[in-house]
Each structure stands twice: as structure tokens, then as C-alpha cells.
Motif scaffolding. Structure first.
Motif, PDB file in Angstrom:
ATOM      1  N   GLU A   1       5.675   4.688  -2.961  1.00  0.00           N
ATOM      2  CA  GLU A   1       5.579   4.128  -1.688  1.00  0.00           C
ATOM      3  C   GLU A   1       4.118   3.429  -1.525  1.00  0.00           C
ATOM      4  OE1 GLU A   1       6.861   6.291   1.978  1.00  0.00           O
ATOM      5  OE2 GLU A   1       8.373   7.507   0.886  1.00  0.00           O
ATOM      6  N   LYS A   2       4.058   2.194  -1.090  1.00  0.00           N
ATOM      7  CA  LYS A   2       2.888   1.421  -1.003  1.00  0.00           C
ATOM      8  C   LYS A   2       2.964   0.310   0.229  1.00  0.00           C
ATOM      9  CE  LYS A   2       4.699  -1.109  -4.873  1.00  0.00           C
ATOM     10  NZ  LYS A   2       4.342  -1.650  -6.615  1.00  0.00           N
ATOM     11  N   SER A   3       1.905  -0.155   0.388  1.00  0.00           N
ATOM     12  CA  SER A   3       1.827  -1.259   1.451  1.00  0.00           C
ATOM     13  C   SER A   3       0.725  -2.228   1.058  1.00  0.00           C
ATOM     14  CB  SER A   3       1.525  -0.599   3.049  1.00  0.00           C
ATOM     15  OG  SER A   3       0.402  -0.110   2.865  1.00  0.00           O
ATOM     16  N   SER A   4       1.054  -3.487   1.462  1.00  0.00           N
ATOM     17  CA  SER A   4       0.151  -4.442   1.147  1.00  0.00           C
ATOM     18  C   SER A   4      -0.155  -5.389   2.310  1.00  0.00           C
ATOM     19  CB  SER A   4       0.527  -5.337  -0.054  1.00  0.00           C
ATOM     20  OG  SER A   4       1.906  -5.697   0.155  1.00  0.00           O
ATOM     21  N   ALA A   5      -1.124  -6.052   2.639  1.00  0.00           N
ATOM     22  CA  ALA A   5      -1.282  -6.885   3.771  1.00  0.00           C
ATOM     23  C   ALA A   5      -1.039  -8.361   3.407  1.00  0.00           C
ATOM     24  CB  ALA A   5      -2.805  -6.939   4.428  1.00  0.00           C
TER      25      ALA A   5
ATOM     26  N   GLN B   1       1.900  -6.054   7.664  1.00  0.00           N
ATOM     27  CA  GLN B   1       1.763  -5.618   6.539  1.00  0.00           C
ATOM     28  C   GLN B   1       3.106  -5.425   6.136  1.00  0.00           C
ATOM     29  OE1 GLN B   1      -0.853  -2.277   7.062  1.00  0.00           O
ATOM     30  NE2 GLN B   1      -2.425  -3.403   5.891  1.00  0.00           N
ATOM     31  N   HIS B   2       3.121  -5.290   4.592  1.00  0.00           N
ATOM     32  CA  HIS B   2       4.661  -4.781   4.264  1.00  0.00           C
ATOM     33  C   HIS B   2       4.744  -3.614   3.353  1.00  0.00           C
ATOM     34  CE1 HIS B   2       5.619  -9.073   5.388  1.00  0.00           C
ATOM     35  NE2 HIS B   2       6.619  -8.617   5.670  1.00  0.00           N
ATOM     36  N   GLN B   3       5.434  -2.694   3.973  1.00  0.00           N
ATOM     37  CA  GLN B   3       5.679  -1.260   3.114  1.00  0.00           C
ATOM     38  C   GLN B   3       6.663  -1.537   2.166  1.00  0.00           C
ATOM     39  OE1 GLN B   3       3.710   1.455   3.879  1.00  0.00           O
ATOM     40  NE2 GLN B   3       4.654   2.745   2.541  1.00  0.00           N
ATOM     41  N   VAL B   4       6.515  -0.840   1.091  1.00  0.00           N
ATOM     42  CA  VAL B   4       7.590  -0.765   0.041  1.00  0.00           C
ATOM     43  C   VAL B   4       7.745   0.741  -0.312  1.00  0.00           C
ATOM     44  CG1 VAL B   4       8.296  -1.385  -2.570  1.00  0.00           C
ATOM     45  CG2 VAL B   4       6.851  -2.802  -1.145  1.00  0.00           C
ATOM     46  N   ILE B   5       9.132   1.357  -0.415  1.00  0.00           N
ATOM     47  CA  ILE B   5       9.477   2.443  -0.884  1.00  0.00           C
ATOM     48  C   ILE B   5      10.552   2.302  -1.669  1.00  0.00           C
ATOM     49  CG2 ILE B   5      10.786   4.514  -0.108  1.00  0.00           C
ATOM     50  CD1 ILE B   5      10.466   3.865   2.732  1.00  0.00           C
ATOM     51  N   GLU B   6      10.082   3.088  -2.911  1.00  0.00           N
ATOM     52  CA  GLU B   6      10.794   2.929  -4.274  1.00  0.00           C
ATOM     53  C   GLU B   6      11.207   4.171  -4.984  1.00  0.00           C
ATOM     54  OE1 GLU B   6       8.872   1.584  -8.280  1.00  0.00           O
ATOM     55  OE2 GLU B   6       9.426  -0.179  -7.255  1.00  0.00           O
TER      56      GLU B   6
END
Length: 254
Positions: A29-33, A46-51
Motif C-alpha cells: 500500500e502506498k500513496s502519492s501526491a 492524493q492517490h492511494q494504491v492497494i496491491e
């Protein structure tokens, strides 16, 4: 605060979409502005990614089975809670992130069962993204997906939605084009035939580029300065080989 809007688009495309099928794999899980709007009243996005992936595989490899979802998170304004609930309730159609994780895990678990049953299996991939951006006085949500779970090729598509800001009213094509549906379809047919260097829209049908009697107007479109481009995903109005068909009409309401 609940909103009920995206249903019209989602129902038409359920046969392609399917929300986050099916893990017993590595988690990330990570996020990026990715987008910041500093103008008054508009929050940071921001967009959060769950993988989820099998055996910590490299998702850039064509042998990796994985599933992921990307979604926006709003912050820095007094409407953050409302906007974030709006994304989950009305756009993604889940209650919270635990449902997202469960659906990704389920996708990988289904792959594992297939692998054990057949003693081998092609890698499966499921990628879903919801990208939010402010464009002048509009909130734009772009949803894209790709799904491969065996067969000749994967399924993919794009779905765009626009909401007025700050009242979050879902906007349709009638907010941007001052024509009735019959007039608009005639314009779309003429413009698409021209773009395809064809004598007529019927000629495109005769050559197999478009399904017969398939063109219709819907609310999956992209707004440009002087035009609106309607998007039709594979199999909607044309064969898979034609990809996402984009047909443009003149924008008459700014």
C-alpha cells in the motif's frame, strides 16, 4: 452524505467491469501526491494504491499474478470527510478500504484454486484506478480498468464522470451540448465517418468497423475546450480490435 449517480454508466458496462474479483499473496500500500490544487476551497488530492501479488512477483513481469486498485484521498479542506465518503459510497461502491483488500485477496485466491486444479495457470491481472482532478469548476473522475483471467486477451475500459464544484452535481452531456439526442447522434455519425476517412457511417458498418444500429448517447465522455468526446469501450459499438472508440461533437455550452 450519500450520493447515487454513477449507476447509469456502471450498469451498462457490468459485463466488462466486475468489481475486484479475487489472494493469498504479498501486500503493498502506498500513496502519492499526484495532483495539488492550491486555489481557495479546493483540497489536495492524493492517490492511494492497494496491491496484492503472488510470491512477491515483479508486476512488470508477464508471469506475475497481481491485483491492484488506485483511488483518491482528499485533504486540506473542510470538506475532506464528505468528499472521501462520496468516493467510496458513490464512485467505488464500497464501505471502506477493508472491502477493497478483501476483493483483491479474493481475486488471487481464485487464481490459486485454478492453478491447483489445473496444475498450471496463466498469470492473472486486475488493475483498477479512480483518478480525481479539478478542472476549472468541475471535479473529474476517470475510472480505468484492465482484467485478464485467461483467454485470448484481457478486457479493459475507461469511464469518465464530471461533477460541478462545489455542489457535486453529476453532469450529463446535456449540460454541455444544446441539441436533442437525435440531432447529436446524427452529428456523431457524420464526424466519426469523417475521422475514419469514410464516405458515411453506414460504410463503416458495412466494413465491420461498427456494429449495426449500435450508436447511442451516454454520459461517458471527456470534456475538451471546444468539444466533447464520447467514449465507447470494446464491444459496446465496435469489435474488440477497434479498441476504445472516441467520437467527438462540438461543445455548444461553456
Amino acid at each position: 452524505m450519500k450520493f447515487s449517480i454513477i449507476g447509469q454508466i456502471h450498469i451498462r458496462f457490468l459485463f466488462i467491469l466486475g468489481l475486484f474479483l479475487t489472494s493469498c499473496g504479498n501486500q503493498s500500500e502506498k500513496s502519492s501526491a499526484e495532483e495539488i490544487d492550491s486555489r481557495s476551497g479546493k483540497p489536495t488530492i492524493q492517490h492511494q494504491v492497494i496491491e496484492r501479488k503472488v510470491d512477491n512477483c515483479n508486476t512488470q513481469s508477464d508471469t506475475c499474478t497481481y491485483a491492484s486498485i488506485k483511488y483518491p484521498i482528499f485533504s486540506g479542506s473542510d470538506r475532506d470527510k464528505e468528499l472521501n465518503e462520496f468516493i467510496f459510497d458513490s464512485i467505488i461502491n464500497v464501505t471502506d478500504t477493508s472491502e477493497l483488500r478483501t476483493s483483491l485477496d479474493s481475486f488471487l485466491l481464485q487464481w490459486r484454486k485454478t492453478y491447483e486444479m489445473m496444475n498450471e495457470a496463466m498469470p492473472w491481472v486486475k488493475e483498477t484506478a479512480f483518478i480525481a482532478s479539478f478542472e476549472d469548476s468541475l471535479l473529474h473522475i476517470k475510472q480505468s480498468h484492465y482484467l485478464y483471467s485467461g483467454g485470448a486477451h484481457g478486457n479493459y475500459g475507461e469511464f469518465h464522470s464530471y461533477f460541478s464544484w462545489p455542489d457535486l452535481k453529476h453532469l450529463s452531456w446535456t449540460n454541455f451540448i444544446d441539441k436533442n439526442e437525435k440531432e447529436l447522434i446524427a452529428e456523431l455519425k457524420k464526424n466519426h465517418a469523417k475521422a475514419m476517412s469514410s464516405k458515411s457511417f453506414n460504410e463503416l458498418i458495412d466494413k465491420g468497423y461498427i456494429f449495426e444500429d449500435s450508436l447511442y448517447v451516454h454520459n461517458n465522455f471527456v470534456i475538451e475546450k471546444d468539444s466533447i468526446s464520447f467514449l465507447y469501450n470494446p464491444y459496446e459499438i465496435a469489435p474488440y480490435s477497434e479498441g476504445i472508440v472516441k467520437i467527438t461533437a462540438k461543445r455548444s455550452i461553456k
